[in-house]
Design a protein around this motif. Structure first.
Motif, PDB file in Angstrom:
ATOM      1  N   TYR A 260       0.804  -1.039  -0.030  1.00 31.08           N
ATOM      2  CA  TYR A 260       0.038  -0.087   0.079  1.00 31.08           C
ATOM      3  C   TYR A 260       0.839   1.232  -0.174  1.00 31.08           C
ATOM      4  O   TYR A 260       0.603   2.236  -0.746  1.00 31.08           O
ATOM      5  CB  TYR A 260      -0.992  -0.079   1.285  1.00 31.08           C
ATOM      6  N   GLY A 261       1.863   1.087   0.898  1.00 31.56           N
ATOM      7  CA  GLY A 261       2.787   2.435   0.923  1.00 31.56           C
ATOM      8  C   GLY A 261       3.748   2.615  -0.579  1.00 31.56           C
ATOM      9  O   GLY A 261       3.865   3.809  -0.748  1.00 31.56           O
ATOM     10  N   LEU A 262       4.047   1.340  -1.002  1.00 29.21           N
ATOM     11  CA  LEU A 262       4.982   1.351  -2.203  1.00 29.21           C
ATOM     12  C   LEU A 262       4.108   1.938  -3.458  1.00 29.21           C
ATOM     13  O   LEU A 262       4.844   2.759  -4.051  1.00 29.21           O
ATOM     14  CB  LEU A 262       5.376  -0.158  -2.540  1.00 29.21           C
ATOM     15  N   TYR A 263       2.896   1.537  -3.722  1.00 27.32           N
ATOM     16  CA  TYR A 263       2.281   1.867  -4.726  1.00 27.32           C
ATOM     17  C   TYR A 263       1.530   3.291  -4.595  1.00 27.32           C
ATOM     18  O   TYR A 263       1.317   4.080  -5.609  1.00 27.32           O
ATOM     19  CB  TYR A 263       1.166   1.111  -5.081  1.00 27.32           C
ATOM     20  N   ALA A 264       1.158   3.793  -3.373  1.00 26.27           N
ATOM     21  CA  ALA A 264       0.779   5.221  -3.136  1.00 26.27           C
ATOM     22  C   ALA A 264       1.890   6.064  -3.464  1.00 26.27           C
ATOM     23  O   ALA A 264       1.465   6.960  -3.997  1.00 26.27           O
ATOM     24  CB  ALA A 264       0.201   5.416  -1.606  1.00 26.27           C
ATOM     25  N   LEU A 265       3.101   5.608  -3.049  1.00 26.50           N
ATOM     26  CA  LEU A 265       4.243   6.631  -3.486  1.00 26.50           C
ATOM     27  C   LEU A 265       4.642   6.538  -4.964  1.00 26.50           C
ATOM     28  O   LEU A 265       4.826   7.721  -5.400  1.00 26.50           O
ATOM     29  CB  LEU A 265       5.486   5.996  -2.476  1.00 26.50           C
ATOM     30  N   ALA A 266       4.528   5.306  -5.555  1.00 25.04           N
ATOM     31  CA  ALA A 266       5.034   5.151  -6.844  1.00 25.04           C
ATOM     32  C   ALA A 266       4.234   5.892  -7.751  1.00 25.04           C
ATOM     33  O   ALA A 266       4.459   6.676  -8.771  1.00 25.04           O
ATOM     34  CB  ALA A 266       5.169   3.700  -7.276  1.00 25.04           C
ATOM     35  N   PHE A 267       2.501   5.676  -7.621  1.00 19.77           N
ATOM     36  CA  PHE A 267       1.856   6.161  -8.580  1.00 19.77           C
ATOM     37  C   PHE A 267       1.548   7.776  -8.413  1.00 19.77           C
ATOM     38  O   PHE A 267       1.187   8.511  -9.364  1.00 19.77           O
ATOM     39  CB  PHE A 267       0.490   5.562  -8.602  1.00 19.77           C
ATOM     40  N   PHE A 268       1.676   8.109  -7.143  1.00 18.77           N
ATOM     41  CA  PHE A 268       1.125   9.743  -6.941  1.00 18.77           C
ATOM     42  C   PHE A 268       2.571  10.642  -6.664  1.00 18.77           C
ATOM     43  O   PHE A 268       2.126  11.882  -6.678  1.00 18.77           O
ATOM     44  CB  PHE A 268       0.274   9.883  -5.787  1.00 18.77           C
ATOM     45  N   LEU A 269       3.665  10.165  -6.394  1.00 16.60           N
ATOM     46  CA  LEU A 269       4.768  10.999  -6.271  1.00 16.60           C
ATOM     47  C   LEU A 269       5.032  11.995  -7.521  1.00 16.60           C
ATOM     48  O   LEU A 269       5.212  13.135  -7.291  1.00 16.60           O
ATOM     49  CB  LEU A 269       5.928  10.228  -5.948  1.00 16.60           C
ATOM     50  N   PRO A 270       5.035  11.754  -8.721  1.00 17.78           N
ATOM     51  CA  PRO A 270       5.180  12.482  -9.853  1.00 17.78           C
ATOM     52  C   PRO A 270       3.944  13.579  -9.819  1.00 17.78           C
ATOM     53  O   PRO A 270       4.027  14.687 -10.105  1.00 17.78           O
ATOM     54  CB  PRO A 270       4.855  11.627 -11.085  1.00 17.78           C
ATOM     55  N   THR A 271       2.864  13.067  -9.679  1.00 13.31           N
ATOM     56  CA  THR A 271       1.721  14.162  -9.186  1.00 13.31           C
ATOM     57  C   THR A 271       1.840  15.149  -8.066  1.00 13.31           C
ATOM     58  O   THR A 271       1.644  16.292  -8.197  1.00 13.31           O
ATOM     59  CB  THR A 271       0.345  13.500  -8.972  1.00 13.31           C
ATOM     60  N   ILE A 272       2.447  14.477  -7.208  1.00 17.06           N
ATOM     61  CA  ILE A 272       2.571  15.568  -5.988  1.00 17.06           C
ATOM     62  C   ILE A 272       3.746  16.567  -6.031  1.00 17.06           C
ATOM     63  O   ILE A 272       3.536  17.552  -5.820  1.00 17.06           O
ATOM     64  CB  ILE A 272       3.154  14.764  -4.726  1.00 17.06           C
ATOM     65  N   GLY A 405      -9.534  17.653  -1.417  1.00 21.16           N
ATOM     66  CA  GLY A 405      -8.624  18.796  -2.296  1.00 21.16           C
ATOM     67  C   GLY A 405      -7.102  18.812  -2.070  1.00 21.16           C
ATOM     68  O   GLY A 405      -6.407  19.625  -2.573  1.00 21.16           O
ATOM     69  N   SER A 406      -6.550  17.600  -1.225  1.00 12.65           N
ATOM     70  CA  SER A 406      -5.272  17.736  -0.751  1.00 12.65           C
ATOM     71  C   SER A 406      -4.875  16.260  -0.843  1.00 12.65           C
ATOM     72  O   SER A 406      -5.630  15.472  -0.361  1.00 12.65           O
ATOM     73  CB  SER A 406      -4.765  18.502   0.179  1.00 12.65           C
ATOM     74  N   PHE A 407      -3.699  15.804  -0.771  1.00  6.93           N
ATOM     75  CA  PHE A 407      -3.189  14.489  -0.569  1.00  6.93           C
ATOM     76  C   PHE A 407      -2.797  14.292   0.903  1.00  6.93           C
ATOM     77  O   PHE A 407      -2.165  13.095   1.219  1.00  6.93           O
ATOM     78  CB  PHE A 407      -1.766  14.366  -1.276  1.00  6.93           C
ATOM     79  N   GLN A 408      -2.984  15.145   1.947  1.00  9.52           N
ATOM     80  CA  GLN A 408      -2.545  15.215   3.310  1.00  9.52           C
ATOM     81  C   GLN A 408      -3.289  13.962   4.021  1.00  9.52           C
ATOM     82  O   GLN A 408      -2.745  13.175   4.707  1.00  9.52           O
ATOM     83  CB  GLN A 408      -2.521  16.435   4.072  1.00  9.52           C
ATOM     84  N   VAL A 409      -4.746  13.807   3.731  1.00 14.58           N
ATOM     85  CA  VAL A 409      -5.611  12.957   4.516  1.00 14.58           C
ATOM     86  C   VAL A 409      -4.985  11.570   3.946  1.00 14.58           C
ATOM     87  O   VAL A 409      -5.047  10.275   4.441  1.00 14.58           O
ATOM     88  CB  VAL A 409      -6.820  13.139   4.331  1.00 14.58           C
ATOM     89  N   ALA A 410      -5.221  11.472   2.520  1.00 11.39           N
ATOM     90  CA  ALA A 410      -4.786  10.201   1.874  1.00 11.39           C
ATOM     91  C   ALA A 410      -3.311   9.787   2.636  1.00 11.39           C
ATOM     92  O   ALA A 410      -3.396   8.383   2.459  1.00 11.39           O
ATOM     93  CB  ALA A 410      -4.713  10.287   0.324  1.00 11.39           C
ATOM     94  N   MET A 411      -2.228  10.347   2.623  1.00  7.79           N
ATOM     95  CA  MET A 411      -1.140   9.912   3.218  1.00  7.79           C
ATOM     96  C   MET A 411      -1.442   9.569   4.342  1.00  7.79           C
ATOM     97  O   MET A 411      -0.590   8.629   4.938  1.00  7.79           O
ATOM     98  CB  MET A 411      -0.059  11.059   3.048  1.00  7.79           C
ATOM     99  N   LEU A 412      -2.200   9.911   5.385  1.00  4.42           N
ATOM    100  CA  LEU A 412      -2.370   9.537   6.715  1.00  4.42           C
ATOM    101  C   LEU A 412      -2.965   8.246   6.702  1.00  4.42           C
ATOM    102  O   LEU A 412      -2.842   7.116   7.348  1.00  4.42           O
ATOM    103  CB  LEU A 412      -3.633  10.623   7.606  1.00  4.42           C
ATOM    104  N   VAL A 413      -3.792   7.765   5.835  1.00  5.13           N
ATOM    105  CA  VAL A 413      -4.251   6.394   5.268  1.00  5.13           C
ATOM    106  C   VAL A 413      -3.083   5.639   5.143  1.00  5.13           C
ATOM    107  O   VAL A 413      -3.092   4.354   5.511  1.00  5.13           O
ATOM    108  CB  VAL A 413      -5.571   6.603   4.084  1.00  5.13           C
TER     109      VAL A 413
END
Length: 446
Positions: A260-272, A405-413
Protein backbone atom coordinates in the motif's frame (compact mmCIF):
# COMPACT_ATOMS: atom_id res chain seq x y z
CA UNK A 1 35.19 -33.86 0.76
CA UNK A 2 36.80 -31.73 3.46
CA UNK A 3 35.14 -28.69 4.99
CA UNK A 4 37.42 -26.13 3.21
CA UNK A 5 36.63 -27.78 -0.14
CA UNK A 6 32.91 -27.59 0.61
CA UNK A 7 33.24 -23.92 1.55
CA UNK A 8 35.09 -23.15 -1.68
CA UNK A 9 32.43 -24.90 -3.77
CA UNK A 10 29.68 -23.11 -1.88
CA UNK A 11 31.27 -19.71 -2.43
CA UNK A 12 31.84 -20.28 -6.12
CA UNK A 13 28.36 -21.74 -6.72
CA UNK A 14 26.58 -18.86 -4.99
CA UNK A 15 28.80 -16.32 -6.73
CA UNK A 16 27.99 -17.74 -10.17
CA UNK A 17 24.26 -17.85 -9.48
CA UNK A 18 24.35 -14.31 -8.07
CA UNK A 19 26.11 -12.83 -11.08
CA UNK A 20 24.62 -14.90 -13.89
CA UNK A 21 20.94 -15.11 -12.91
CA UNK A 22 20.17 -12.31 -10.44
CA UNK A 23 21.12 -9.34 -12.70
CA UNK A 24 19.07 -10.76 -15.58
CA UNK A 25 16.02 -11.46 -13.42
CA UNK A 26 16.57 -7.98 -11.94
CA UNK A 27 16.53 -6.50 -15.47
CA UNK A 28 13.22 -8.25 -16.11
CA UNK A 29 11.88 -6.81 -12.84
CA UNK A 30 13.19 -3.35 -13.80
CA UNK A 31 11.21 -3.45 -17.05
CA UNK A 32 8.21 -4.93 -15.24
CA UNK A 33 8.01 -2.14 -12.66
CA UNK A 34 8.63 0.54 -15.29
CA UNK A 35 5.80 -0.74 -17.49
CA UNK A 36 3.28 -0.95 -14.66
CA UNK A 37 4.16 2.52 -13.30
CA UNK A 38 4.56 4.28 -16.66
CA UNK A 39 1.03 5.61 -16.21
CA UNK A 40 2.29 7.66 -13.22
CA UNK A 41 4.60 9.63 -15.55
CA UNK A 42 2.01 9.90 -18.33
CA UNK A 43 -0.78 11.20 -16.08
CA UNK A 44 0.59 14.61 -15.05
CA UNK A 45 2.34 15.09 -18.41
CA UNK A 46 -0.57 15.23 -20.82
CA UNK A 47 -2.48 11.96 -20.53
CA UNK A 48 -4.90 13.13 -17.82
CA UNK A 49 -5.55 16.31 -19.79
CA UNK A 50 -5.97 14.57 -23.17
CA UNK A 51 -8.26 11.85 -21.82
CA UNK A 52 -10.09 14.12 -19.34
CA UNK A 53 -9.11 12.17 -16.20
CA UNK A 54 -9.98 13.28 -12.65
CA UNK A 55 -7.73 12.21 -9.76
CA UNK A 56 -10.21 9.43 -8.91
CA UNK A 57 -10.28 8.17 -12.50
CA UNK A 58 -6.49 8.26 -12.68
CA UNK A 59 -6.29 6.33 -9.40
CA UNK A 60 -8.79 3.77 -10.67
CA UNK A 61 -6.86 3.36 -13.92
CA UNK A 62 -3.65 2.84 -11.96
CA UNK A 63 -5.31 0.39 -9.60
CA UNK A 64 -7.41 -1.70 -11.99
CA UNK A 65 -4.16 -3.23 -13.23
CA UNK A 66 -4.06 -5.18 -9.98
CA UNK A 67 -7.56 -6.63 -10.40
CA UNK A 68 -6.42 -8.36 -13.59
CA UNK A 69 -3.19 -9.36 -11.88
CA UNK A 70 -5.00 -10.85 -8.91
CA UNK A 71 -7.39 -12.98 -10.99
CA UNK A 72 -4.59 -15.01 -12.54
CA UNK A 73 -1.87 -14.70 -9.90
CA UNK A 74 -2.14 -18.12 -8.22
CA UNK A 75 -2.98 -20.08 -11.42
CA UNK A 76 -0.06 -18.44 -13.22
CA UNK A 77 2.42 -19.32 -10.48
CA UNK A 78 1.20 -22.92 -10.38
CA UNK A 79 1.65 -23.06 -14.15
CA UNK A 80 5.22 -21.82 -13.69
CA UNK A 81 5.81 -24.64 -11.21
CA UNK A 82 4.39 -27.15 -13.70
CA UNK A 83 5.89 -25.96 -17.00
CA UNK A 84 9.16 -24.43 -15.79
CA UNK A 85 10.26 -20.89 -15.03
CA UNK A 86 12.19 -20.31 -18.26
CA UNK A 87 9.20 -20.81 -20.56
CA UNK A 88 6.64 -19.19 -18.27
CA UNK A 89 8.56 -16.05 -17.33
CA UNK A 90 9.51 -15.48 -20.98
CA UNK A 91 5.88 -15.95 -22.04
CA UNK A 92 4.65 -13.49 -19.39
CA UNK A 93 7.16 -10.85 -20.44
CA UNK A 94 6.41 -10.96 -24.18
CA UNK A 95 2.66 -10.90 -23.48
CA UNK A 96 2.78 -7.85 -21.23
CA UNK A 97 5.10 -6.09 -23.69
CA UNK A 98 2.51 -6.47 -26.45
CA UNK A 99 -0.28 -5.13 -24.23
CA UNK A 100 1.93 -2.26 -23.01
CA UNK A 101 2.59 -1.28 -26.63
CA UNK A 102 -1.16 -0.75 -27.19
CA UNK A 103 -1.18 2.15 -24.69
CA UNK A 104 0.47 4.19 -27.44
CA UNK A 105 -2.90 4.48 -29.19
CA UNK A 106 -5.38 4.61 -26.26
CA UNK A 107 -8.03 7.26 -26.93
CA UNK A 108 -10.56 7.15 -24.08
CA UNK A 109 -10.93 6.67 -20.35
CA UNK A 110 -12.70 3.36 -20.93
CA UNK A 111 -9.92 2.19 -23.26
CA UNK A 112 -7.35 3.10 -20.61
CA UNK A 113 -9.25 1.04 -18.01
CA UNK A 114 -9.41 -1.97 -20.35
CA UNK A 115 -5.71 -1.86 -21.23
CA UNK A 116 -4.64 -1.43 -17.60
CA UNK A 117 -6.77 -4.45 -16.67
CA UNK A 118 -5.31 -6.53 -19.52
CA UNK A 119 -1.78 -5.47 -18.57
CA UNK A 120 -2.42 -6.90 -15.11
CA UNK A 121 -3.71 -10.14 -16.64
CA UNK A 122 -0.60 -10.35 -18.82
CA UNK A 123 1.83 -9.68 -15.95
CA UNK A 124 0.12 -12.06 -13.50
CA UNK A 125 2.58 -14.40 -11.87
CA UNK A 126 5.77 -12.60 -12.88
CA UNK A 127 6.89 -11.25 -9.51
CA UNK A 128 6.08 -14.31 -7.35
CA UNK A 129 7.43 -16.46 -10.18
CA UNK A 130 10.71 -14.57 -10.08
CA UNK A 131 10.89 -14.93 -6.28
CA UNK A 132 10.13 -18.64 -6.56
CA UNK A 133 12.67 -19.08 -9.35
CA UNK A 134 15.48 -17.52 -7.33
CA UNK A 135 14.51 -19.56 -4.26
CA UNK A 136 14.95 -22.74 -6.35
CA UNK A 137 18.58 -21.79 -6.98
CA UNK A 138 19.76 -20.46 -3.62
CA UNK A 139 19.81 -22.13 -0.16
CA UNK A 140 18.07 -20.30 2.68
CA UNK A 141 21.20 -18.93 4.32
CA UNK A 142 22.11 -17.02 1.12
CA UNK A 143 18.60 -16.16 -0.03
CA UNK A 144 18.11 -12.68 1.38
CA UNK A 145 21.42 -11.51 -0.19
CA UNK A 146 20.25 -12.66 -3.62
CA UNK A 147 16.77 -11.24 -3.08
CA UNK A 148 18.32 -7.89 -2.14
CA UNK A 149 20.30 -7.84 -5.39
CA UNK A 150 17.08 -8.67 -7.23
CA UNK A 151 14.95 -6.15 -5.37
CA UNK A 152 17.36 -3.27 -5.90
CA UNK A 153 16.05 -3.20 -9.48
CA UNK A 154 12.80 -1.71 -8.16
CA UNK A 155 14.11 1.61 -6.77
CA UNK A 156 16.61 1.78 -9.63
CA UNK A 157 13.65 1.60 -12.01
CA UNK A 158 12.68 5.09 -10.83
CA UNK A 159 16.27 6.37 -10.59
CA UNK A 160 16.90 5.43 -14.22
CA UNK A 161 13.32 5.14 -15.47
CA UNK A 162 12.08 8.59 -14.39
CA UNK A 163 14.68 10.53 -16.40
CA UNK A 164 14.28 8.04 -19.28
CA UNK A 165 10.50 8.50 -19.25
CA UNK A 166 10.99 12.28 -19.08
CA UNK A 167 13.28 12.13 -22.11
CA UNK A 168 10.60 10.26 -24.06
CA UNK A 169 7.92 12.66 -22.82
CA UNK A 170 10.04 15.49 -24.18
CA UNK A 171 9.86 13.98 -27.69
CA UNK A 172 6.36 15.41 -28.04
CA UNK A 173 5.25 15.52 -31.69
CA UNK A 174 7.58 12.79 -32.96
CA UNK A 175 5.73 10.56 -35.45
CA UNK A 176 2.73 12.81 -34.86
CA UNK A 177 2.29 11.45 -31.32
CA UNK A 178 1.98 13.19 -27.96
CA UNK A 179 4.99 12.79 -25.66
CA UNK A 180 3.17 10.49 -23.24
CA UNK A 181 2.25 8.15 -26.12
CA UNK A 182 5.88 8.00 -27.26
CA UNK A 183 6.83 7.19 -23.65
CA UNK A 184 4.47 4.19 -23.58
CA UNK A 185 5.93 2.96 -26.89
CA UNK A 186 9.49 3.35 -25.64
CA UNK A 187 9.02 1.39 -22.40
CA UNK A 188 7.05 -1.47 -24.05
CA UNK A 189 9.60 -2.58 -26.67
CA UNK A 190 12.28 -3.71 -24.14
CA UNK A 191 9.78 -6.10 -22.51
CA UNK A 192 9.23 -7.95 -25.78
CA UNK A 193 12.94 -8.13 -26.63
CA UNK A 194 14.13 -9.23 -23.18
CA UNK A 195 11.30 -11.77 -22.96
CA UNK A 196 12.57 -13.43 -26.15
CA UNK A 197 16.13 -13.46 -24.79
CA UNK A 198 14.90 -15.00 -21.50
CA UNK A 199 13.62 -18.06 -23.37
CA UNK A 200 17.17 -18.92 -24.41
CA UNK A 201 19.14 -17.50 -21.46
CA UNK A 202 17.40 -18.88 -18.35
CA UNK A 203 17.83 -22.41 -17.01
CA UNK A 204 15.11 -24.08 -14.94
CA UNK A 205 17.26 -25.75 -12.26
CA UNK A 206 20.86 -26.09 -11.07
CA UNK A 207 21.15 -29.67 -12.38
CA UNK A 208 20.78 -28.34 -15.95
CA UNK A 209 23.21 -25.40 -15.61
CA UNK A 210 26.20 -26.07 -17.86
CA UNK A 211 27.91 -22.93 -16.55
CA UNK A 212 28.29 -24.59 -13.13
CA UNK A 213 31.02 -27.17 -12.51
CA UNK A 214 30.00 -30.72 -11.61
CA UNK A 215 30.94 -30.10 -7.97
CA UNK A 216 28.90 -26.88 -7.87
CA UNK A 217 25.84 -28.56 -9.42
CA UNK A 218 26.07 -31.44 -6.97
CA UNK A 219 26.46 -29.13 -3.98
CA UNK A 220 23.53 -26.87 -4.95
CA UNK A 221 21.25 -29.76 -5.85
CA UNK A 222 22.04 -31.63 -2.65
CA UNK A 223 21.72 -28.58 -0.40
CA UNK A 224 18.38 -27.52 -1.89
CA UNK A 225 17.06 -31.09 -1.72
CA UNK A 226 17.92 -31.28 2.00
CA UNK A 227 16.06 -28.04 2.66
CA UNK A 228 12.99 -29.19 0.73
CA UNK A 229 12.97 -32.46 2.68
CA UNK A 230 13.26 -30.61 5.99
CA UNK A 231 10.42 -28.24 5.13
CA UNK A 232 8.17 -30.95 3.75
CA UNK A 233 8.88 -33.23 6.72
CA UNK A 234 7.96 -30.62 9.31
CA UNK A 235 5.12 -28.73 7.61
CA UNK A 236 4.03 -30.85 4.62
CA UNK A 237 2.05 -27.90 3.23
CA UNK A 238 0.53 -28.69 -0.16
CA UNK A 239 -0.82 -26.09 -2.55
CA UNK A 240 -4.32 -26.27 -1.07
CA UNK A 241 -2.94 -26.20 2.46
CA UNK A 242 -0.84 -23.13 1.78
CA UNK A 243 -3.95 -21.23 0.72
CA UNK A 244 -5.57 -22.03 4.09
CA UNK A 245 -2.48 -21.65 6.27
CA UNK A 246 -2.84 -19.00 8.99
CA UNK A 247 0.81 -17.99 8.86
CA UNK A 248 0.62 -17.46 5.12
CA UNK A 249 -2.37 -15.14 5.61
CA UNK A 250 -0.60 -13.25 8.40
CA UNK A 251 2.35 -12.63 6.09
CA UNK A 252 -0.13 -11.63 3.38
CA UNK A 253 -1.55 -8.83 5.54
CA UNK A 254 1.93 -7.60 6.45
CA UNK A 255 2.77 -7.46 2.76
CA UNK A 256 -0.53 -5.65 2.09
CA UNK A 257 0.58 -2.71 4.24
CA UNK A 258 4.03 -2.54 2.66
CA UNK A 259 2.64 -2.61 -0.88
CA UNK A 260 0.00 0.00 0.00
CA UNK A 261 2.83 2.38 0.89
CA UNK A 262 4.92 1.40 -2.14
CA UNK A 263 2.24 2.05 -4.76
CA UNK A 264 0.74 5.13 -3.13
CA UNK A 265 4.25 6.57 -3.40
CA UNK A 266 5.01 5.19 -6.88
CA UNK A 267 1.80 6.29 -8.60
CA UNK A 268 1.30 9.69 -6.97
CA UNK A 269 4.82 11.02 -6.32
CA UNK A 270 5.09 12.53 -9.84
CA UNK A 271 1.67 14.16 -9.32
CA UNK A 272 2.69 15.48 -5.88
CA UNK A 273 5.86 16.95 -7.40
CA UNK A 274 3.79 18.41 -10.23
CA UNK A 275 1.74 20.22 -7.55
CA UNK A 276 4.73 22.02 -6.06
CA UNK A 277 4.04 25.06 -8.25
CA UNK A 278 0.54 25.52 -6.87
CA UNK A 279 1.61 24.63 -3.29
CA UNK A 280 4.93 26.47 -3.03
CA UNK A 281 5.08 28.63 -6.19
CA UNK A 282 8.03 26.59 -7.51
CA UNK A 283 7.89 25.57 -11.18
CA UNK A 284 9.82 22.69 -12.78
CA UNK A 285 10.00 21.52 -16.39
CA UNK A 286 9.37 17.90 -17.44
CA UNK A 287 12.99 16.75 -17.11
CA UNK A 288 13.41 18.47 -13.73
CA UNK A 289 10.27 16.73 -12.46
CA UNK A 290 11.69 13.40 -13.62
CA UNK A 291 14.97 14.01 -11.84
CA UNK A 292 13.21 15.11 -8.63
CA UNK A 293 11.03 11.97 -8.78
CA UNK A 294 14.22 9.90 -8.93
CA UNK A 295 15.84 11.56 -5.88
CA UNK A 296 14.25 9.39 -3.12
CA UNK A 297 15.02 6.13 -4.88
CA UNK A 298 18.81 6.26 -5.11
CA UNK A 299 19.25 6.43 -1.30
CA UNK A 300 16.50 3.79 -1.12
CA UNK A 301 18.59 1.42 -3.24
CA UNK A 302 21.60 1.96 -0.96
CA UNK A 303 19.48 1.49 2.17
CA UNK A 304 18.03 -1.73 0.74
CA UNK A 305 21.48 -3.23 0.17
CA UNK A 306 22.93 -2.09 3.52
CA UNK A 307 19.92 -3.23 5.56
CA UNK A 308 19.84 -6.59 3.77
CA UNK A 309 23.57 -7.03 4.39
CA UNK A 310 22.97 -6.44 8.10
CA UNK A 311 20.11 -8.95 8.03
CA UNK A 312 22.33 -11.51 6.32
CA UNK A 313 24.96 -11.18 9.07
CA UNK A 314 22.55 -11.44 11.98
CA UNK A 315 19.90 -13.67 10.38
CA UNK A 316 16.68 -12.22 8.99
CA UNK A 317 14.34 -11.41 11.88
CA UNK A 318 10.80 -9.98 11.82
CA UNK A 319 12.13 -6.65 13.10
CA UNK A 320 14.11 -6.32 9.89
CA UNK A 321 10.67 -5.84 8.34
CA UNK A 322 8.80 -4.25 11.26
CA UNK A 323 11.22 -1.41 12.04
CA UNK A 324 11.32 -0.04 8.47
CA UNK A 325 7.52 -0.39 8.29
CA UNK A 326 7.21 1.70 11.46
CA UNK A 327 9.55 4.40 10.08
CA UNK A 328 7.56 4.48 6.83
CA UNK A 329 4.27 4.69 8.70
CA UNK A 330 5.41 7.79 10.56
CA UNK A 331 7.25 9.54 7.74
CA UNK A 332 4.91 9.24 4.75
CA UNK A 333 2.04 11.35 6.19
CA UNK A 334 4.56 13.83 7.64
CA UNK A 335 6.00 14.54 4.18
CA UNK A 336 3.03 16.58 3.02
CA UNK A 337 3.09 18.82 6.10
CA UNK A 338 6.53 20.18 5.17
CA UNK A 339 6.92 23.83 4.17
CA UNK A 340 9.15 23.53 1.10
CA UNK A 341 9.78 21.19 -1.87
CA UNK A 342 13.21 20.25 -0.47
CA UNK A 343 11.81 19.27 2.93
CA UNK A 344 8.97 17.31 1.32
CA UNK A 345 11.35 15.34 -0.89
CA UNK A 346 13.71 14.74 2.06
CA UNK A 347 10.97 13.13 4.16
CA UNK A 348 9.68 11.15 1.16
CA UNK A 349 13.25 9.87 0.78
CA UNK A 350 13.11 8.50 4.32
CA UNK A 351 9.83 6.78 3.44
CA UNK A 352 11.30 5.24 0.28
CA UNK A 353 14.35 3.98 2.23
CA UNK A 354 12.05 2.38 4.79
CA UNK A 355 9.77 0.64 2.30
CA UNK A 356 12.57 -0.77 0.18
CA UNK A 357 14.56 -1.92 3.21
CA UNK A 358 11.61 -4.00 4.39
CA UNK A 359 10.63 -5.72 1.14
CA UNK A 360 13.56 -8.08 0.30
CA UNK A 361 13.85 -9.18 3.93
CA UNK A 362 10.13 -9.89 4.00
CA UNK A 363 10.47 -12.39 1.15
CA UNK A 364 13.16 -14.35 2.99
CA UNK A 365 10.52 -15.39 5.56
CA UNK A 366 7.90 -17.42 3.58
CA UNK A 367 10.59 -19.33 1.66
CA UNK A 368 11.72 -20.82 4.99
CA UNK A 369 8.65 -22.92 5.60
CA UNK A 370 7.00 -23.37 2.19
CA UNK A 371 8.21 -25.88 -0.38
CA UNK A 372 7.24 -27.32 -3.76
CA UNK A 373 3.70 -26.60 -4.94
CA UNK A 374 2.99 -25.18 -1.48
CA UNK A 375 5.67 -22.54 -2.08
CA UNK A 376 4.22 -21.69 -5.50
CA UNK A 377 0.72 -21.29 -4.07
CA UNK A 378 1.74 -19.62 -0.80
CA UNK A 379 4.06 -17.05 -2.38
CA UNK A 380 1.43 -16.32 -5.03
CA UNK A 381 -1.25 -15.86 -2.34
CA UNK A 382 0.93 -13.45 -0.35
CA UNK A 383 1.66 -11.47 -3.48
CA UNK A 384 -2.02 -11.53 -4.49
CA UNK A 385 -3.17 -10.06 -1.17
CA UNK A 386 -0.38 -7.51 -1.42
CA UNK A 387 -1.56 -6.56 -4.86
CA UNK A 388 -5.06 -5.91 -3.53
CA UNK A 389 -3.24 -2.98 -1.93
CA UNK A 390 -1.87 -2.20 -5.37
CA UNK A 391 -5.46 -1.58 -6.46
CA UNK A 392 -6.65 0.03 -3.24
CA UNK A 393 -3.74 2.45 -2.73
CA UNK A 394 -4.00 4.51 -5.94
CA UNK A 395 -7.81 4.33 -6.04
CA UNK A 396 -8.32 5.39 -2.41
CA UNK A 397 -5.56 7.98 -2.63
CA UNK A 398 -7.14 9.54 -5.72
CA UNK A 399 -10.66 9.45 -4.26
CA UNK A 400 -9.53 11.06 -0.98
CA UNK A 401 -7.60 13.71 -2.94
CA UNK A 402 -10.74 14.58 -4.94
CA UNK A 403 -12.85 14.67 -1.77
CA UNK A 404 -10.48 16.77 0.36
CA UNK A 405 -8.57 18.78 -2.25
CA UNK A 406 -5.15 17.66 -0.99
CA UNK A 407 -3.02 14.54 -0.48
CA UNK A 408 -2.53 15.05 3.27
CA UNK A 409 -5.46 12.92 4.49
CA UNK A 410 -4.70 10.27 1.86
CA UNK A 411 -1.14 9.95 3.18
CA UNK A 412 -2.46 9.50 6.72
CA UNK A 413 -4.35 6.47 5.41
CA UNK A 414 -1.14 5.16 3.85
CA UNK A 415 0.65 5.56 7.18
CA UNK A 416 -2.12 3.65 8.93
CA UNK A 417 -1.73 0.61 6.68
CA UNK A 418 2.04 0.62 7.08
CA UNK A 419 1.57 0.79 10.84
CA UNK A 420 -0.59 -2.34 10.54
CA UNK A 421 2.38 -4.12 8.94
CA UNK A 422 4.66 -3.02 11.77
CA UNK A 423 2.25 -4.29 14.42
CA UNK A 424 1.67 -7.64 12.74
CA UNK A 425 5.39 -8.34 12.66
CA UNK A 426 5.18 -8.57 16.45
CA UNK A 427 2.96 -11.61 15.98
CA UNK A 428 5.36 -13.14 13.45
CA UNK A 429 8.25 -12.64 15.88
CA UNK A 430 6.67 -15.23 18.19
CA UNK A 431 6.69 -17.93 15.50
CA UNK A 432 9.61 -20.19 14.61
CA UNK A 433 10.88 -21.03 11.13
CA UNK A 434 11.28 -24.52 9.73
CA UNK A 435 14.58 -23.69 8.07
CA UNK A 436 17.15 -21.97 10.32
CA UNK A 437 18.68 -18.70 9.26
CA UNK A 438 22.38 -18.14 8.76
CA UNK A 439 23.03 -16.86 12.30
CA UNK A 440 21.31 -19.83 13.92
CA UNK A 441 23.26 -22.30 11.77
CA UNK A 442 26.53 -20.54 12.57
CA UNK A 443 25.77 -20.63 16.29
CA UNK A 444 25.13 -24.38 16.20
CA UNK A 445 28.36 -25.05 14.30
CA UNK A 446 30.49 -22.92 16.61
Amino acid sequence: MTEPEVSAVERSAISKVSWRLTPFIGLMFFINFLDRTAVSFAGPNGMSRDLGLTASQFGFAAGIFFLGYILLEVPSNLALHKFGARRWLARIMVTWGIVALLFTWVSSVEGLYILRFLLGVAEAGFFPGAILYLSLWVPARHRNKVLALFYVAQPLTIVIGAPFASLLLGADGMMGLAGWRIMFFGVAIPAILVGIVAWFYLVDRPADAKWLTTAEREWLTGELAKEEKAKAGKHNILASGALLNGRVWLLSFIYFGLIYGLYALAFFLPTIIGGFEAQFGTKFDVMQKGLITAIPYLPAAAALLLWSRHAAKTGVKPWHVGLPALIGALSIPAALFMNSPAATVAVITITACAIFSALPNFWAIPARFLSGAGAAAGIALINTVGNVAGFAAPFITGAVKDATGSFQVAMLVVGGFMMLSAVLTLVVSRQRDAVPDAAAMAARSA
